[in-house]
Design a protein around this motif. Sequence first.
Motif, PDB file in Angstrom:
ATOM      1  N   GLU A   8       0.627  -1.207   0.031  1.00 49.39           N
ATOM      2  CA  GLU A   8      -0.105  -0.215   0.230  1.00 49.39           C
ATOM      3  C   GLU A   8       0.898   1.064  -0.140  1.00 49.39           C
ATOM      4  OE1 GLU A   8      -2.820  -0.038   3.106  1.00 49.39           O
ATOM      5  OE2 GLU A   8      -3.710  -1.971   2.537  1.00 49.39           O
TER       6      GLU A   8
ATOM      7  N   SER B  41       1.093   4.337  -3.062  1.00 53.03           N
ATOM      8  CA  SER B  41       0.625   5.401  -2.631  1.00 53.03           C
ATOM      9  C   SER B  41       1.848   6.506  -3.164  1.00 53.03           C
ATOM     10  CB  SER B  41       0.342   5.692  -1.045  1.00 53.03           C
ATOM     11  OG  SER B  41       1.408   5.545  -0.378  1.00 53.03           O
TER      12      SER B  41
ATOM     13  N   THR C  11       1.741   6.524  -7.082  1.00 51.20           N
ATOM     14  CA  THR C  11       0.473   7.268  -7.402  1.00 51.20           C
ATOM     15  C   THR C  11       0.618   8.776  -7.400  1.00 51.20           C
ATOM     16  OG1 THR C  11      -1.008   6.374  -5.869  1.00 51.20           O
ATOM     17  CG2 THR C  11      -0.827   5.273  -7.889  1.00 51.20           C
TER      18      THR C  11
ATOM     19  N   ASP D 115      -0.414   9.798  -4.169  1.00 56.28           N
ATOM     20  CA  ASP D 115      -1.536  10.025  -3.363  1.00 56.28           C
ATOM     21  C   ASP D 115      -1.143  10.139  -1.954  1.00 56.28           C
ATOM     22  OD1 ASP D 115      -4.046   9.617  -1.762  1.00 56.28           O
ATOM     23  OD2 ASP D 115      -4.781   7.916  -2.860  1.00 56.28           O
ATOM     24  N   GLU D 116      -1.172  11.251  -1.626  1.00 59.77           N
ATOM     25  CA  GLU D 116      -0.609  12.231  -0.310  1.00 59.77           C
ATOM     26  C   GLU D 116      -1.291  11.414   0.778  1.00 59.77           C
ATOM     27  OE1 GLU D 116       0.688  16.302   1.916  1.00 59.77           O
ATOM     28  OE2 GLU D 116       0.366  16.122  -0.213  1.00 59.77           O
ATOM     29  N   SER D 117      -2.561  11.608   0.793  1.00 62.30           N
ATOM     30  CA  SER D 117      -3.513  11.105   1.797  1.00 62.30           C
ATOM     31  C   SER D 117      -3.359   9.558   2.267  1.00 62.30           C
ATOM     32  CB  SER D 117      -5.048  11.352   1.346  1.00 62.30           C
ATOM     33  OG  SER D 117      -5.928  11.043   2.567  1.00 62.30           O
ATOM     34  N   LYS D 118      -3.418   8.785   0.962  1.00 62.68           N
ATOM     35  CA  LYS D 118      -3.352   7.433   1.332  1.00 62.68           C
ATOM     36  C   LYS D 118      -2.075   7.072   2.049  1.00 62.68           C
ATOM     37  CE  LYS D 118      -4.204   3.145   0.928  1.00 62.68           C
ATOM     38  NZ  LYS D 118      -5.253   2.415   1.903  1.00 62.68           N
ATOM     39  N   ARG D 119      -0.853   7.758   1.498  1.00 61.26           N
ATOM     40  CA  ARG D 119       0.475   7.575   2.026  1.00 61.26           C
ATOM     41  C   ARG D 119       0.490   7.784   3.433  1.00 61.26           C
ATOM     42  NH1 ARG D 119       3.072  11.543  -0.338  1.00 61.26           N
ATOM     43  NH2 ARG D 119       3.582  12.693   1.742  1.00 61.26           N
ATOM     44  N   ARG D 120      -0.167   8.948   3.988  1.00 58.51           N
ATOM     45  CA  ARG D 120       0.010   9.062   5.426  1.00 58.51           C
ATOM     46  C   ARG D 120      -0.788   8.235   6.234  1.00 58.51           C
ATOM     47  NH1 ARG D 120       0.609  15.759   4.834  1.00 58.51           N
ATOM     48  NH2 ARG D 120       2.653  15.823   4.577  1.00 58.51           N
ATOM     49  N   GLN D 121      -2.048   8.051   5.540  1.00 56.61           N
ATOM     50  CA  GLN D 121      -2.853   6.937   6.324  1.00 56.61           C
ATOM     51  C   GLN D 121      -1.826   5.637   6.434  1.00 56.61           C
ATOM     52  OE1 GLN D 121      -6.497   6.295   4.304  1.00 56.61           O
ATOM     53  NE2 GLN D 121      -7.070   8.397   4.370  1.00 56.61           N
ATOM     54  N   THR D 122      -1.265   5.131   5.350  1.00 59.10           N
ATOM     55  CA  THR D 122      -0.470   3.730   5.516  1.00 59.10           C
ATOM     56  C   THR D 122       0.663   4.131   6.412  1.00 59.10           C
ATOM     57  OG1 THR D 122      -1.160   3.577   3.154  1.00 59.10           O
ATOM     58  CG2 THR D 122       0.706   2.291   4.136  1.00 59.10           C
TER      59      THR D 122
ATOM     60  N   ASP E 101       7.664   9.715   6.211  1.00 56.15           N
ATOM     61  CA  ASP E 101       6.790  10.536   5.319  1.00 56.15           C
ATOM     62  C   ASP E 101       7.856  11.355   4.487  1.00 56.15           C
ATOM     63  OD1 ASP E 101       4.159  11.510   4.705  1.00 56.15           O
ATOM     64  OD2 ASP E 101       5.167  13.520   5.635  1.00 56.15           O
TER      65      ASP E 101
END
Length: 532
Positions: free
Chosen positions: A328, A332, A335, A337-344, A412
């Motif tokens: 994941e 992220s 792609t 996807d900053e939001s998904k990266r931080r969630q992961t 991050d």
Amino acid sequence: MKLLIVEDEPHVRERIAEGIDWAAYQIELAAAVESAQEALMIMHNDKIDLVLSDIYMPEMSGLELAKRIKAEFPLVKTILLSGYDEFEYARESIAYGVFKYLLKPAENEEIVSTVLEARSVRERELHDKHNLQTLQQRWKDHFPYLRELFYKNWLNGRYSEREIEKSSQEFALSLERQIYLPLILDMDPIAKDNERFQPRDRSLVQFQLFTIARDLLPGTEWMVLQDDDGMTAVVCSAPADVQEDAFCNRVNSLVSTVLGTVHDCLKLTASAGIGTVVRTPLLLSQAYKQSRLALQERLIFGNGIAIPYRNDGAAQRSWVLMEQLEKELELSIETGDESKRRQTIAAIMESEFSEEHVLADSKEALWRFVCLLARMVHKHGWTLRDTLKEEIEDFEQFHQLLSKEQIAEWLDRMSSRISQSIAERRQSGTQIAMNEVVGFIHAHLHEEALSLYLISEKTYISYSYLSRTFKEAIGESFTEYVLRLRMERAKELLSKGCKVYDVSEQVGYKHVNYFSKNFQRYWGIKPSDVNK
């Protein structure tokens, strides 16, 4: 549904293609082209459902196009636009299978209404062709193969926990309150002096092992399949309240029966590796890896036996979950996807850097993500120093991170830098591609057949990519850009005293009258009046 527009008059083509929000009507505009030849080229390379074409065009008329479409693409619905003096003639050409004729100048509302009507007919035909009963029969016919593919992907760790659950529901498999034990069966090496088989027959005897196992291990509690390397993989399952010892004994007994039958039938030996019992579907892939490791022990223990995996405990769920989080995070970053990266990253911190974890395990987890980031960079053919730039020193000092917060911030920051570099280089790649495309246009401006499809074929850039990025990168649609270049070049040549028919050829117009018509529409004067 995909719509193809064929219209040689640029202003009409632009009005229909860009003046109507086709996406709002769930219509995908595949392309808007100026000739029937281009249209046929597209139809041979893409799945087109609806064609809206002018009747009068140079080289090949709309009626000829409709005739070709009926012969080569009988399910496609063709709508023709015709002038008043062509209308009655067009109506008589019913044999060409035209869905409907519209009289020019047709308003956008009338065009939309007709296209939607054609789509409705096309959808009904598709439904009749692929009705529910037919689809159910096809699903039934392919069910065993699809179910086997699901198990193979599950065993090899290609699914997340959510994907396992979703796919199991599609195959009506109940994974709740079940225990699993995977094993792997393989033929032992064939001796060179064997009288019945030669070493080159390995694939054949592997398949025979698979068929014997499938015959001896029937029922819903056994799933028998051939893995990608030809070895026979088996998933054994039982209700969760069954005693593990009794379950393992039964599996061992049946595996011995399979190995014995192979020896009796083929006069060859086979061996088996047996994994550990797991109670969570996500852990099955880890246990399957264990069975393959156990099989490798035949080098030590000899052939023709079943070897259980020996370790200091069952697979740890957190370590398997970490594999999913790695995937994941990588997705992220790729792609952007900053939001998904931080969630992961937050999930990683919670999973592997919480207070209940011992220091050694947390250090091991940190090493995993250092290696992941380095592997991502190297996979693109880049170096860490060129990619991370000023962040490289901090990346190399990861072992000095002293707290969970520092690790999260470091992960991050490094992920963000790599993601940014990927985006920048992709943008640079787009610009390089567009420069190549623009160069091709300028070099082939004199060719009448100049089109995005031609450029796609000659530059080896996909048509869908070109059509999606050209206007964004250049600031004009392909049609607008080519028309402007041709008209500017034509005006320049005419001002130098070149003949109209010579200029027409040099800017890609085979028919002088057609060139003159477009020139006058663009500049407001006739080509012959440029030097007056």
